[in-house]
Write a protein that holds these residues in place. Structure first.
Motif, PDB file in Angstrom:
ATOM      1  N   ASP A 236       5.637  98.595  15.820  1.00  0.00           N
ATOM      2  CA  ASP A 236       6.158  97.394  16.483  1.00  0.00           C
ATOM      3  C   ASP A 236       6.688  97.657  17.898  1.00  0.00           C
ATOM      4  O   ASP A 236       5.898  97.925  18.792  1.00  0.00           O
ATOM      5  CB  ASP A 236       7.203  96.727  15.602  1.00  0.00           C
ATOM      6  N   THR A 237       7.998  97.633  18.114  1.00  0.00           N
ATOM      7  CA  THR A 237       8.515  97.736  19.480  1.00  0.00           C
ATOM      8  C   THR A 237       8.291  99.112  20.105  1.00  0.00           C
ATOM      9  O   THR A 237       8.423  99.256  21.317  1.00  0.00           O
ATOM     10  CB  THR A 237      10.022  97.415  19.525  1.00  0.00           C
ATOM     11  N   LEU A 238       7.943 100.103  19.296  1.00  0.00           N
ATOM     12  CA  LEU A 238       7.658 101.441  19.817  1.00  0.00           C
ATOM     13  C   LEU A 238       6.157 101.679  19.989  1.00  0.00           C
ATOM     14  O   LEU A 238       5.739 102.797  20.287  1.00  0.00           O
ATOM     15  CB  LEU A 238       8.247 102.506  18.891  1.00  0.00           C
ATOM     16  N   MET A 239       5.349 100.625  19.832  1.00  0.00           N
ATOM     17  CA  MET A 239       3.901 100.761  19.927  1.00  0.00           C
ATOM     18  C   MET A 239       3.470 101.328  21.268  1.00  0.00           C
ATOM     19  O   MET A 239       2.515 102.111  21.364  1.00  0.00           O
ATOM     20  CB  MET A 239       3.241  99.404  19.702  1.00  0.00           C
ATOM     21  N   GLY A 240       4.166 100.964  22.330  1.00  0.00           N
ATOM     22  CA  GLY A 240       3.778 101.404  23.665  1.00  0.00           C
ATOM     23  C   GLY A 240       3.905 102.900  23.884  1.00  0.00           C
ATOM     24  O   GLY A 240       3.283 103.440  24.801  1.00  0.00           O
ATOM     25  N   THR A 241       4.684 103.598  23.050  1.00  0.00           N
ATOM     26  CA  THR A 241       4.795 105.053  23.201  1.00  0.00           C
ATOM     27  C   THR A 241       3.502 105.747  22.799  1.00  0.00           C
ATOM     28  O   THR A 241       3.245 106.868  23.238  1.00  0.00           O
ATOM     29  CB  THR A 241       5.951 105.609  22.352  1.00  0.00           C
ATOM     30  N   LEU A 242       2.691 105.082  21.966  1.00  0.00           N
ATOM     31  CA  LEU A 242       1.425 105.654  21.531  1.00  0.00           C
ATOM     32  C   LEU A 242       0.227 104.991  22.193  1.00  0.00           C
ATOM     33  O   LEU A 242      -0.824 105.615  22.335  1.00  0.00           O
ATOM     34  CB  LEU A 242       1.283 105.538  20.008  1.00  0.00           C
ATOM     35  N   ASP A 243       0.357 103.729  22.557  1.00  0.00           N
ATOM     36  CA  ASP A 243      -0.738 103.005  23.197  1.00  0.00           C
ATOM     37  C   ASP A 243      -0.151 102.024  24.210  1.00  0.00           C
ATOM     38  O   ASP A 243       0.309 100.944  23.840  1.00  0.00           O
ATOM     39  CB  ASP A 243      -1.573 102.266  22.150  1.00  0.00           C
ATOM     40  N   PRO A 244      -0.144 102.381  25.499  1.00  0.00           N
ATOM     41  CA  PRO A 244       0.467 101.511  26.507  1.00  0.00           C
ATOM     42  C   PRO A 244      -0.121 100.105  26.531  1.00  0.00           C
ATOM     43  O   PRO A 244       0.603  99.133  26.790  1.00  0.00           O
ATOM     44  CB  PRO A 244       0.196 102.258  27.816  1.00  0.00           C
ATOM     45  N   ALA A 245      -1.432  99.969  26.272  1.00  0.00           N
ATOM     46  CA  ALA A 245      -2.044  98.638  26.287  1.00  0.00           C
ATOM     47  C   ALA A 245      -1.453  97.759  25.187  1.00  0.00           C
ATOM     48  O   ALA A 245      -1.155  96.576  25.407  1.00  0.00           O
ATOM     49  CB  ALA A 245      -3.560  98.751  26.119  1.00  0.00           C
ATOM     50  N   LEU A 246      -1.262  98.312  23.988  1.00  0.00           N
ATOM     51  CA  LEU A 246      -0.630  97.544  22.920  1.00  0.00           C
ATOM     52  C   LEU A 246       0.832  97.264  23.235  1.00  0.00           C
ATOM     53  O   LEU A 246       1.359  96.208  22.894  1.00  0.00           O
ATOM     54  CB  LEU A 246      -0.737  98.292  21.590  1.00  0.00           C
ATOM     55  N   GLY A 247       1.483  98.202  23.898  1.00  0.00           N
ATOM     56  CA  GLY A 247       2.878  97.996  24.268  1.00  0.00           C
ATOM     57  C   GLY A 247       3.075  96.812  25.189  1.00  0.00           C
ATOM     58  O   GLY A 247       4.122  96.161  25.160  1.00  0.00           O
TER      59      GLY A 247
END
Length: 423
Positions: A236-247
């Motif tokens: 969820d809110t930490l998605m961008g740490t693994l995939d910036p586009a999803l973040g």
């Protein structure tokens, strides 16, 4: 190992043994990243389908929003049936609403099947903050009846409001018996125990630092790595740490809750005679319920900076006392906060990247939809992706402005909607 953030939920959590940290090389059919509702549900459903599963959690099970939210079980999505029908037509809206509402029975079924002690109670009251909002609610229930023959909800006229919640602010609303409330952290811990019993290997304190979604999927932590046929991104809110586009699809919004000192049974029953969870129709809403100890658990307020308030209890208190003037000066025993992942259009975001599935952006409606999402992900792994794809095909786009302007633009939008709440 990190502890859960101090809260009423952490203080009343059921016992759950700490899980080991990932060290070295492991492999499985499925690797799940994230130990909240979505990840736990995906892991449990996949294990029950016969897959070997490893779940990696960066802190503790239920450490994020799944263990800190208001515990409100609100049927459906942030868009109501009327909105979905107007945008997509009756047939697609019927499918979406029917599947989304099936989450109510799914969550109750899991609680009963696994004997999860999480203070489950029935009923949700959606309170009209303005007279015109009640008209919108009438239209919503008319569409629900037309599409599904929906019979669990009823309009509450203004003169009946006090039988549901003893606040001077509201102009009726609607009560849905299919909704409810629970202790969210204990639900997460119960799902985790059920997953362990089903053969899932859970690793805590094992934050994923990088992920490769091509076959085989590779998830790397500071001390180990997991290879798998399928991956699940459930952070969820930490998605961008693994995939910036999803973040960029979601904005992390700070959310604050308090729990009062225990109230006498008579005083508690007088506040919310229905015993239901309550949320109001403001864009920047208030939401609250009674806990098993007769505490009022209340969330509300407008906080657009990522920096937490110096005193969360003092921050939330004015909103609590506006809703319930009779609680002026009430003792607050617990105050805590967390982040909620909000999408631009408030619809959840499902999809695939290579051999990995993801689901996030619950926009305040995650307590039910997350368990459903885990089930749909497991179905899609097995080649039955029709329901998953129905959600994956919902329109979505990233927040505008790029890394520097995303948050300021979001704040401007929220300030506008907050102003509309006051007009």
């Amino acid at each position: 190992m990190q502890r859960h953030a101090p809260s009423l939920y952490a203080a009343t959590a059921n016992p759950f043994p700490g899980q080991p940290q990932l060290r070295g090389e492991e492999s499985a059919d499925v690797v799940v990243v994230g130990g909240g509702f979505t990840g736990l549900s995906a892991a449990l459903h996949a294990a029950e389908a016969g897959y070997s599963v490893i779940l990696l959690e960066g802190a503790r099970i239920g450490w994020g929003a799944s263990g800190r939210n208001g515990g409100q079980l609100i049927p459906g999505m942030r868009w109501g049936a009327a909105d979905l029908a107007a945008k997509f037509g009756d047939d697609r809206a019927r499918q979406l609403v029917s599947i989304a509402n099936s989450a109510c029975d799914m969550v109750r079924g899991r609680i009963a099947r696994h004997g999860i002690a999480c203070d489950l109670r029935a009923g949700h009251f959606y309170a009209a903050a303005k007279p015109g909002h009640l008209d919108d609610m009438r239209r919503e229930l008319e569409v629900l009846e037309r599409l599904l023959g929906y019979a669990s909800a009823r309009i509450v006229e203004p003169g009946e409001t006090q039988a549901y919640v003893a606040s001077p602010l509201y102009h009726g609303g609607y009560f849905d018996a299919a909704g409810g409330h629970f202790h969210p952290l204990n639900y997460a811990l119960g799902l985790a125990q059920a997953a362990l019993d089903a053969g899932v290997r859970i690793f805590e304190d094992s934050a994923v630092t990088a992920m490769d979604h091509a076959a085989p999927v590779l998830a790397m932590t500071a001390e180990g790595r997991v290879t798998a046929r399928h991956g699940v991104l459930a952070c969820d809110t930490l998605m961008g740490t693994l995939d910036p586009a999803l973040g960029r699809i979601t904005m992390p919004v700070a959310n604050y809750n308090v729990a009062t000192a225990p109230l006498s049974p008579d005083r508690a029953a007088a506040l919310i005679p229905s015993g239901a969870a309550v949320s109001d129709s403001k864009f920047v809403l208030n939401y609250y319920r009674l806990s098993a100890e007769n505490r009022l658990v209340f969330g509300g307020g407008e906080k657009y900076s990522p920096r937490p308030p110096a005193d969360a209890a003092a921050f939330v208190r004015p909103y609590l006392e506006q809703v319930f003037p009779q609680l002026a000066g009430v003792k607050i025993d617990y105050a805590w906060g967390g982040l909620v992942g909000v999408t631009l259009n408030r619809l959840p975001h499902f999809g695939r990247i290579g051999n990995s599935f993801f689901a996030h952006g619950w926009s305040g409606h995650g307590a039910l939809l997350t368990t459903l999402a885990g089930s749909l992900i497991a179905e899609a792994m097995q080649g039955h992706a029709e329901k998953f794809d129905l959600f994956a095909n919902l329109p979505t786009r990233p927040f505008p402005g790029g890394p520097l302007l995303r948050h300021p633009l979001y704040v401007l939008g929220m300030l506008w909607y907050a102003l509309r709440d006051r007009l």
